[in-house]
Design a protein around this motif. Structure first.
Motif, PDB file in Angstrom:
ATOM      1  N   MET A 121      -3.854 -40.793  66.691  1.00  0.00           N
ATOM      2  CA  MET A 121      -5.175 -40.716  66.058  1.00  0.00           C
ATOM      3  C   MET A 121      -6.172 -40.268  67.126  1.00  0.00           C
ATOM      4  O   MET A 121      -6.476 -41.032  68.048  1.00  0.00           O
ATOM      5  N   PRO A 122      -6.682 -39.038  67.055  1.00  0.00           N
ATOM      6  CA  PRO A 122      -7.567 -38.545  68.112  1.00  0.00           C
ATOM      7  C   PRO A 122      -8.796 -39.431  68.312  1.00  0.00           C
ATOM      8  O   PRO A 122      -9.407 -39.912  67.352  1.00  0.00           O
ATOM      9  N   PHE A 123      -9.131 -39.629  69.587  1.00  0.00           N
ATOM     10  CA  PHE A 123     -10.256 -40.471  69.971  1.00  0.00           C
ATOM     11  C   PHE A 123     -10.879 -39.869  71.223  1.00  0.00           C
ATOM     12  O   PHE A 123     -10.190 -39.267  72.045  1.00  0.00           O
ATOM     13  N   THR A 124     -12.176 -40.030  71.375  1.00  0.00           N
ATOM     14  CA  THR A 124     -12.905 -39.382  72.461  1.00  0.00           C
ATOM     15  C   THR A 124     -12.598 -39.970  73.834  1.00  0.00           C
ATOM     16  O   THR A 124     -12.859 -39.331  74.849  1.00  0.00           O
ATOM     17  N   ASP A 125     -12.038 -41.181  73.899  1.00  0.00           N
ATOM     18  CA  ASP A 125     -11.806 -41.833  75.183  1.00  0.00           C
ATOM     19  C   ASP A 125     -10.401 -42.425  75.244  1.00  0.00           C
ATOM     20  O   ASP A 125     -10.228 -43.641  75.252  1.00  0.00           O
ATOM     21  N   VAL A 132       6.541 -43.549  59.812  1.00  0.00           N
ATOM     22  CA  VAL A 132       5.388 -42.998  60.517  1.00  0.00           C
ATOM     23  C   VAL A 132       4.543 -44.143  61.058  1.00  0.00           C
ATOM     24  O   VAL A 132       4.160 -45.051  60.321  1.00  0.00           O
ATOM     25  N   VAL A 133       4.282 -44.079  62.355  1.00  0.00           N
ATOM     26  CA  VAL A 133       3.462 -45.075  63.032  1.00  0.00           C
ATOM     27  C   VAL A 133       2.227 -44.371  63.574  1.00  0.00           C
ATOM     28  O   VAL A 133       2.347 -43.384  64.295  1.00  0.00           O
ATOM     29  N   LEU A 134       1.048 -44.855  63.218  1.00  0.00           N
ATOM     30  CA  LEU A 134      -0.181 -44.319  63.781  1.00  0.00           C
ATOM     31  C   LEU A 134      -0.438 -44.986  65.125  1.00  0.00           C
ATOM     32  O   LEU A 134      -0.377 -46.213  65.241  1.00  0.00           O
ATOM     33  N   MET A 135      -0.721 -44.174  66.140  1.00  0.00           N
ATOM     34  CA  MET A 135      -0.939 -44.706  67.480  1.00  0.00           C
ATOM     35  C   MET A 135      -2.307 -44.279  67.994  1.00  0.00           C
ATOM     36  O   MET A 135      -2.700 -43.123  67.839  1.00  0.00           O
ATOM     37  N   GLY A 136      -3.016 -45.237  68.580  1.00  0.00           N
ATOM     38  CA  GLY A 136      -4.313 -44.883  69.127  1.00  0.00           C
ATOM     39  C   GLY A 136      -5.116 -46.093  69.550  1.00  0.00           C
ATOM     40  O   GLY A 136      -4.571 -47.075  70.064  1.00  0.00           O
ATOM     41  N   TYR A 137      -6.406 -46.025  69.288  1.00  0.00           N
ATOM     42  CA  TYR A 137      -7.359 -46.999  69.791  1.00  0.00           C
ATOM     43  C   TYR A 137      -8.138 -47.610  68.631  1.00  0.00           C
ATOM     44  O   TYR A 137      -8.214 -47.052  67.536  1.00  0.00           O
ATOM     45  N   TYR A 138      -8.708 -48.783  68.911  1.00  0.00           N
ATOM     46  CA  TYR A 138      -9.325 -49.566  67.839  1.00  0.00           C
ATOM     47  C   TYR A 138     -10.640 -48.974  67.338  1.00  0.00           C
ATOM     48  O   TYR A 138     -10.987 -49.132  66.170  1.00  0.00           O
ATOM     49  N   ASN A 139     -11.374 -48.284  68.186  1.00  0.00           N
ATOM     50  CA  ASN A 139     -12.710 -47.841  67.809  1.00  0.00           C
ATOM     51  C   ASN A 139     -12.753 -47.044  66.506  1.00  0.00           C
ATOM     52  O   ASN A 139     -13.577 -47.349  65.620  1.00  0.00           O
ATOM     53  N   PRO A 140     -11.914 -46.013  66.323  1.00  0.00           N
ATOM     54  CA  PRO A 140     -11.975 -45.260  65.058  1.00  0.00           C
ATOM     55  C   PRO A 140     -11.614 -46.112  63.830  1.00  0.00           C
ATOM     56  O   PRO A 140     -12.120 -45.858  62.736  1.00  0.00           O
ATOM     57  N   ILE A 141     -10.731 -47.090  64.026  1.00  0.00           N
ATOM     58  CA  ILE A 141     -10.360 -47.983  62.930  1.00  0.00           C
ATOM     59  C   ILE A 141     -11.530 -48.891  62.583  1.00  0.00           C
ATOM     60  O   ILE A 141     -11.878 -49.075  61.401  1.00  0.00           O
ATOM     61  N   TYR A 142     -12.159 -49.444  63.598  1.00  0.00           N
ATOM     62  CA  TYR A 142     -13.318 -50.311  63.402  1.00  0.00           C
ATOM     63  C   TYR A 142     -14.451 -49.554  62.719  1.00  0.00           C
ATOM     64  O   TYR A 142     -15.124 -50.076  61.818  1.00  0.00           O
ATOM     65  N   ALA A 143     -14.646 -48.295  63.147  1.00  0.00           N
ATOM     66  CA  ALA A 143     -15.720 -47.491  62.570  1.00  0.00           C
ATOM     67  C   ALA A 143     -15.479 -47.223  61.083  1.00  0.00           C
ATOM     68  O   ALA A 143     -16.433 -47.174  60.283  1.00  0.00           O
ATOM     69  N   ARG A 144     -14.232 -47.070  60.702  1.00  0.00           N
ATOM     70  CA  ARG A 144     -13.907 -46.818  59.294  1.00  0.00           C
ATOM     71  C   ARG A 144     -13.993 -48.105  58.482  1.00  0.00           C
ATOM     72  O   ARG A 144     -14.220 -48.060  57.271  1.00  0.00           O
ATOM     73  N   GLY A 145     -13.794 -49.226  59.154  1.00  0.00           N
ATOM     74  CA  GLY A 145     -13.721 -50.522  58.466  1.00  0.00           C
ATOM     75  C   GLY A 145     -12.269 -50.923  58.342  1.00  0.00           C
ATOM     76  O   GLY A 145     -11.462 -50.165  57.778  1.00  0.00           O
ATOM     77  N   THR A 197      -5.831 -34.345  72.390  1.00  0.00           N
ATOM     78  CA  THR A 197      -6.878 -35.038  71.631  1.00  0.00           C
ATOM     79  C   THR A 197      -8.155 -34.212  71.602  1.00  0.00           C
ATOM     80  O   THR A 197      -8.804 -34.083  70.554  1.00  0.00           O
ATOM     81  N   LYS A 198      -8.531 -33.641  72.734  1.00  0.00           N
ATOM     82  CA  LYS A 198      -9.751 -32.828  72.778  1.00  0.00           C
ATOM     83  C   LYS A 198      -9.611 -31.590  71.906  1.00  0.00           C
ATOM     84  O   LYS A 198     -10.549 -31.213  71.182  1.00  0.00           O
ATOM     85  N   ARG A 199      -8.442 -30.945  71.952  1.00  0.00           N
ATOM     86  CA  ARG A 199      -8.243 -29.770  71.094  1.00  0.00           C
ATOM     87  C   ARG A 199      -8.402 -30.149  69.622  1.00  0.00           C
ATOM     88  O   ARG A 199      -9.027 -29.416  68.842  1.00  0.00           O
ATOM     89  N   ALA A 200      -7.827 -31.296  69.239  1.00  0.00           N
ATOM     90  CA  ALA A 200      -7.916 -31.723  67.845  1.00  0.00           C
ATOM     91  C   ALA A 200      -9.356 -32.009  67.448  1.00  0.00           C
ATOM     92  O   ALA A 200      -9.832 -31.561  66.380  1.00  0.00           O
ATOM     93  N   LEU A 201     -10.071 -32.743  68.281  1.00  0.00           N
ATOM     94  CA  LEU A 201     -11.461 -33.079  67.957  1.00  0.00           C
ATOM     95  C   LEU A 201     -12.337 -31.829  67.943  1.00  0.00           C
ATOM     96  O   LEU A 201     -13.219 -31.692  67.077  1.00  0.00           O
ATOM     97  N   ASP A 202     -12.098 -30.915  68.873  1.00  0.00           N
ATOM     98  CA  ASP A 202     -12.872 -29.664  68.891  1.00  0.00           C
ATOM     99  C   ASP A 202     -12.629 -28.843  67.625  1.00  0.00           C
ATOM    100  O   ASP A 202     -13.503 -28.074  67.197  1.00  0.00           O
ATOM    101  N   ALA A 203     -11.434 -29.009  67.038  1.00  0.00           N
ATOM    102  CA  ALA A 203     -11.106 -28.284  65.807  1.00  0.00           C
ATOM    103  C   ALA A 203     -11.600 -29.019  64.555  1.00  0.00           C
ATOM    104  O   ALA A 203     -11.332 -28.573  63.433  1.00  0.00           O
TER     105      ALA A 203
END
Length: 284
Positions: A67-71, A112-125, A83-89
């Motif tokens: 899951m792309p994230f800025t940090d 399928v397992v989603l891997m990443g960081y909590y911030n985008p999940i928290y932002a979505r709720g 991640t940067k390429r995905a977000l830039d797109a």
């Protein structure tokens, strides 16, 4: 409990999820799972979707979808750039979930397992995210910045929603810490074979084997090993004893180094086939 009794316990479990069923089938075949990581939306949605939908046929047993994230603090340069390429797109969480929905139209068996960081999940709720992930066809989550002390935030709600929550253990996870890591982990345990970020040095096989055996004294959960595994030979060495082998940065590089996006996708699938073939003979 002995390793043998753990093995017997695993063989008699009633598989209840795609991950459980996949590991049960792999145990019958006496081979390790190939767990492939790609970053959702890299380098663009259409290319990433084509890469994703071909992974199962190429030999991936389990797919980790980043899951792309800025940090992305736990990731090395390859995944940071992806991640940067995905977000830039223009990639978003909604598009990541759309990718899983599209995959399920072609492949209803590969976990399928989603891997990443909590911030985008928290932002979505959390509630909305879990509902959407489950309905899209997601099987599990790896959220690298939520330790066991925060299980109430996401781990336990995910379990209630029917999603596996995969925890990471590292070379610094000692005997005091390990029970907390294992307590609410399901699907599999991700053993990080080296300190540092993804895509680093190749793991030391003997040390990793000893660590996997140590963890098996405490749990019967499948153990997948990742970080630094790039070649079929390295995958086979780890797959000789681990329940799963995770390859990410090498696949990201294969995508990025293609002369065209389509050639990058073909390179990812070619490397996946080579890794899968190596694991099928690793215990011969």
């Amino acid at each position: 409990m002995s390793t043998a009794s753990h093995s017997n316990a695993r063989q008699t479990e009633a598989p209840s999820s795609r991950l459980d069923r996949r590991f049960a089938a792999l145990r019958r075949d006496n081979r390790a799972a190939l767990v492939t990581y790609i970053a959702a939306g890299d380098p663009d949605y259409a290319t990433s979707l084509a890469t994703l939908t071909g992974l199962g046929e190429a030999g991936a047993d389990i797919i980790e979808l980043g899951m792309p994230f800025t940090d992305p603090m736990a990731d090395g340069p390859a995944i940071q750039h992806a991640t940067k390429r995905a977000l830039d797109a223009g990639h978003t969480m909604a598009k990541t979930l759309d990718m899983v929905r599209e995959l399920r139209r072609h492949d209803d068996a590969t976990p399928v397992v989603l891997m990443g960081y909590y911030n985008p999940i928290y932002a979505r709720g959390v509630g909305r995210f879990l509902d959407d992930a489950r309905s899209a066809g997601v099987d599990g989550l790896i959220v690298v910045d939520l330790p066991p002390e925060h299980d109430d935030e996401l781990c336990l709600p995910a379990a209630e929603a029917g999603l596996n929550f995969i925890r990471l253990a590292t070379p610094t996870t000692d005997a005091k810490r390990l029970p907390g890591v294992l307590a609410n982990t399901s699907g599999f345990l991700y053993y990080v074979s080296s300190n540092g970020v993804t895509g680093g040095a190749a793991p030391t096989v003997d040390r990793v084997k000893a660590e996997v055996e140590r963890i098996r004294e405490h749990s019967e959960i499948p153990i997948a090993v990742g970080f630094g595994i790039r070649t079929p030979e390295q995958a086979a060495a780890i797959g000789a004893f681990a329940d799963g082998v995770v390859v990410g940065s090498a696949l990201i590089d294969a995508q990025a180094n293609g002369a065209t996006p389509a050639e990058g996708t073909a390179a990812v699938h070619r490397l996946t086939r080579e890794l899968s073939a190596a694991l099928k003979t690793a215990r011969a």
